[in-house]
Scaffold this active site. Structure first.
Site, PDB file in Angstrom:
ATOM      1  CE  LYS A  11     -23.096  -8.338 -42.615  1.00 53.37           C
ATOM      2  NZ  LYS A  11     -21.703  -9.144 -42.889  1.00 53.37           N
ATOM      3  CB  SER A 215     -19.239 -16.689 -37.797  1.00 53.35           C
ATOM      4  OG  SER A 215     -19.078 -16.418 -39.093  1.00 53.35           O
TER       5      SER A 215
END
Ligand code: PEP
Length: 253
Positions: A11, A215
């Site tokens: 990211k 996750s």
């Protein structure tokens, strides 16, 4: 042959120096990937060249951009084209991450265009799909996610589709610490494969890698990846820690 893939999505994180240090840490890991296993690292645009240089020569390890624009070139200040990414010999591009859909308004139609241009320039799209919490709670996640595939990918030929990697990332599990259970992941991945099979046939559907994202950590990766229709993961937070991502790579089946 269907590939098992551990994909990192950094990211918008890390300074150049931190990126360099993380790549150096990852390179310390012994090379254990089998022929059908790959590692893909999706880095911010300014670090593509660094990642390419550091990872060149590393077995079955590839670099990805995190986005590309819909157009080939031109007066689009601030955008980055698929052609530019391909010209750096970067192999993959993440398309349709839920953060791009949410913060930058990327619709299924725009993602169809991005997929086309990525394929035109020989990039492998890692096409992300996944439902928000409200859709999951209403029990309509299967239709929602199938629609994302239909509207962005089903105009492709079978030959083009086989060049795509799909990442199922339930939005309620991204960056929240809330992971879908291995059963929930398997259920959706089987549904996605059936959806692909209904349009392209079982053989094509069986050849597509479908990654799970949301996750994933060192501790849960092997369990999730062990399911028959889960071909690895797309990993955000845990990919920023070399030891954690190393454990995730070791979780590939
Ligand atoms: C992602 O960014 O694609 C992702 C799955 O993030 P995280 O692993 O942090 O949930």
């Amino acid at each position: 042959m269907r590939q098992q893939i551990a994909a990192a999505n950094w990211k918008m994180n890390l300074s150049f120096q931190q990126a360099e240090a993380l790549l150096d840490e990852l390179l310390k890991k012994p090379e254990t990937l089998k022929a059908d296993q790959k590692v893909v690292i999706a880095v911010p645009f300014p670090y593509l060249q660094l990642a390419k240089a550091k990872l060149s020569g590393r077995k079955n390890t590839y670099v990805a951009a995190q986005n590309c624009f819909t157009k080939k070139s031109g007066a689009y200040t601030g955008e980055v084209s698929a052609e530019m990414i391909a010209s750096m010999e970067v192999e993959y591009v993440v398309l349709g991450h839920s953060e791009r859909r949410e913060y930058f308004g990327e619709s299924n139609a725009v993602l169809a265009e991005k997929t086309n241009i990525a394929l035109e320039f020989g990039l492998t799209p890692i096409f992300c799909c996944g439902e928000p919490l409200a859709i999951r709670e209403a029990g309509s996640q299967n239709d929602y996610v199938a629609q994302q595939l239909k509207e962005s990918l089903f105009h492709l030929s079978a030959d083009q589709l086989t060049k795509i990697v799909i990442a199922y990332e339930p939005i309620w599990a991204i960056g929240t610490g809330k992971t879908a259970t291995a059963d929930q992941a398997q259920e959706m991945h089987a549904h996605l494969r059936n959806t692909l099979a209904s349009q392209y046939g079982q053989e094509v559907a069986n050849s597509i890698s479908i990654l799970y994202g949301g996750s994933v950590k060192g501790a849960n990766a092997a369990d999730i990846f062990s399911r028959p229709d889960v071909d690895g993961g797309l990993v955000g937070g845990a990919s920023l820690v070399a030891a954690e991502f190393g454990q995730i790579i070791d979780g590939l089946k």
